[in-house]
Enzyme design. Structure first.
Site, PDB file in Angstrom:
ATOM      1  N   ARG A   1      23.923  50.544 113.737  1.00 25.89           N
ATOM      2  CA  ARG A   1      23.239  51.721 112.132  1.00 25.89           C
ATOM      3  C   ARG A   1      24.330  51.825 111.811  1.00 25.89           C
ATOM      4  O   ARG A   1      25.429  52.315 112.040  1.00 25.89           O
ATOM      5  CB  ARG A   1      22.025  52.475 112.318  1.00 25.89           C
ATOM      6  CG  ARG A   1      20.724  51.714 112.805  1.00 25.89           C
ATOM      7  CD  ARG A   1      19.782  51.139 111.897  1.00 25.89           C
ATOM      8  NE  ARG A   1      20.511  51.930 110.336  1.00 25.89           N
ATOM      9  CZ  ARG A   1      19.480  53.072 110.101  1.00 25.89           C
ATOM     10  NH1 ARG A   1      18.568  53.233 111.130  1.00 25.89           N
ATOM     11  NH2 ARG A   1      19.369  54.222 108.242  1.00 25.89           N
TER      12      ARG A   1
ATOM     13  N   LYS B   1      17.866  42.645  99.137  1.00 27.59           N
ATOM     14  CA  LYS B   1      17.622  41.662 100.123  1.00 27.59           C
ATOM     15  C   LYS B   1      16.650  43.234 100.769  1.00 27.59           C
ATOM     16  O   LYS B   1      15.902  43.105 102.328  1.00 27.59           O
ATOM     17  CB  LYS B   1      18.680  41.843 101.259  1.00 27.59           C
ATOM     18  CG  LYS B   1      19.408  42.340 101.675  1.00 27.59           C
ATOM     19  CD  LYS B   1      20.038  42.331 102.737  1.00 27.59           C
ATOM     20  CE  LYS B   1      21.965  43.383 102.848  1.00 27.59           C
ATOM     21  NZ  LYS B   1      20.767  44.339 103.917  1.00 27.59           N
ATOM     22  N   ASP B   2      16.674  44.132  99.631  1.00 26.47           N
ATOM     23  CA  ASP B   2      16.479  45.775 100.699  1.00 26.47           C
ATOM     24  C   ASP B   2      14.664  45.480 100.499  1.00 26.47           C
ATOM     25  O   ASP B   2      14.138  46.530 100.578  1.00 26.47           O
ATOM     26  CB  ASP B   2      16.835  46.781 100.579  1.00 26.47           C
ATOM     27  CG  ASP B   2      18.674  47.201 101.702  1.00 26.47           C
ATOM     28  OD1 ASP B   2      18.367  46.360 102.285  1.00 26.47           O
ATOM     29  OD2 ASP B   2      18.814  47.719 100.741  1.00 26.47           O
TER      30      ASP B   2
ATOM     31  N   ARG C   1      16.397  39.732 112.375  1.00 27.72           N
ATOM     32  CA  ARG C   1      16.566  38.514 112.120  1.00 27.72           C
ATOM     33  C   ARG C   1      17.798  37.664 112.615  1.00 27.72           C
ATOM     34  O   ARG C   1      18.160  36.789 113.412  1.00 27.72           O
ATOM     35  CB  ARG C   1      16.706  37.824 110.738  1.00 27.72           C
ATOM     36  CG  ARG C   1      17.099  36.933 109.723  1.00 27.72           C
ATOM     37  CD  ARG C   1      17.115  37.107 108.713  1.00 27.72           C
ATOM     38  NE  ARG C   1      18.344  38.019 108.182  1.00 27.72           N
ATOM     39  CZ  ARG C   1      19.880  37.490 107.957  1.00 27.72           C
ATOM     40  NH1 ARG C   1      20.351  36.669 108.395  1.00 27.72           N
ATOM     41  NH2 ARG C   1      21.021  38.513 107.656  1.00 27.72           N
TER      42      ARG C   1
ATOM     43  N   CYS D   1       3.603  41.341 107.781  1.00 27.22           N
ATOM     44  CA  CYS D   1       4.778  40.030 108.615  1.00 27.22           C
ATOM     45  C   CYS D   1       5.941  41.049 109.453  1.00 27.22           C
ATOM     46  O   CYS D   1       7.352  41.590 108.470  1.00 27.22           O
ATOM     47  CB  CYS D   1       5.186  39.401 107.924  1.00 27.22           C
ATOM     48  SG  CYS D   1       5.985  38.332 108.966  1.00 27.22           S
TER      49      CYS D   1
END
Length: 326
Positions: free
Chosen positions: A166, A103-104, A148, A257
């Site tokens: 974080r 996903k990174d 998201r 995006c």
């Protein structure tokens, strides 16, 4: 970029064999406990299929260096901040292999590299740690660094407040707001055996995961066929099919995006999500795929379908009014 070398602790390589064997394969990895656990598993898998020694090279990334200061990911580049230096170690010959949380990865494969393997996907869902969604008081605080996740939660609970989050897994678990929650990927907690912290597993229908969430991606140099052949032996075809389709959707949206985006393949279904937080609107959609789950290379039509779906949800998002949430 800084790098330190470590032998793979779980790879049973004797000194005598290392002296007479081929050079070890070098894996570039981040130094977090999650990243090291993932990379050690890859190293063990490689040794099982090749009997070749493996060593880990720990890379310090900009994403890691800014975690202590709580700098929002989107302010330092979002996708790619945890992978660029790891990829550079492979490109400059410091390492042979790069291991990442899929996903990174940005949607475009870095020049000079190839995505040679995806590991079998873990549970891709997000979870709440602290309180379950229905148990959160009106106006409660949820901490997450993901735009998201914020957009998806806001679509279900517009009353919630959001704080930045974080840090490594252990640090984030220590920052649950009072009477609130944090959002995490259950796969990260599974890797570190910390799932006892989970208050609620969120539904994929309402909380579509990030592209590639729950699996590990392994890269090598595009011209390094011997290493690519090794990595093909640990590739998981069903996961590759799913993640390649998800990445086709993400790629069509474009590298520029910055909107909250999600895409997930579950068997024969592709679910996607796109939001515009400034206008308070979002679009969700699902389509049925034509390729079989165990297809090895016959998902070209589904890649095209994912690309068309990206264009469709972008148009729908632009067309709806600020009072609509879909």
């Amino acid at each position: 970029m800084t790098a330190t070398q470590q032998p793979c602790a779980t790879c049973s390589i004797s000194v005598e064999r290392a002296q007479v064997s081929v050079q070890p394969l070098r894996i570039a990895t981040r130094g977090s406990r999650q990243a090291m656990t993932q990379s050690t598993a890859i190293a063990s898998a490689i040794e099982r299929v090749t009997n070749r020694p493996v060593e880990l090279i720990v890379i310090d990334t900009i994403g890691d260096r800014t975690q202590a200061d709580g700098v929002p990911l989107h302010s330092i580049g979002g996708q790619g901040v945890f992978v660029k230096e790891v990829q550079r170690a492979v490109l400059d010959g410091t390492a042979d292999i790069a291991v990442h949380s899929a996903k990174d990865l940005p949607s475009e494969v870095a020049a000079g590299l190839q995505l040679a393997a995806f590991t079998e996907r873990r549970d891709p869902r997000d979870v709440l740690v602290g309180r379950a969604l229905d148990d959160l008081d009106p106006g409660a605080t949820v901490a997450t660094g993901s735009v998201r996740r914020r957009a998806q939660l806001a679509a279900q609970r517009p009353d919630l407040r959001f704080d930045e989050l974080r840090g490594n897994i252990e640090t984030r678990l220590s920052k649950v707001p009072e009477r609130g929650s944090i959002v995490m990927a259950i796969a990260a907690l599974q890797i570190l055996e910390l799932t006892d912290h989970v208050a609620e597993v969120l539904s994929i229908d309402q909380f579509v995961p990030a592209v590639g969430q729950g699996c590990v991606a392994v890269e090598c140099r595009a011209d390094d066929e011997p290493t690519a052949e090794v990595l093909r032996r640990i590739d998981h075809p069903a996961t590759r099919r799913a993640v390649e389709i998800e990445r086709a959707y993400l790629a069509e949206l474009g590298s520029g995006c910055s909107l909250p985006v999600a895409g997930h393949v579950d068997g024969a279904t592709l679910r996607v999500f796109l939001a515009d937080p400034d206008r308070g609107v979002s679009v969700s959609e699902r389509v049925e795929l034509s390729s079989s789950i165990d297809a090895t290379d016959a998902w070209g039509p589904d890649l095209e379908l994912a690309q068309r779906l990206a264009a469709s949800v972008t148009d729908r998002l632009a067309a709806i009014g600020s009072d609509d949430v879909r």
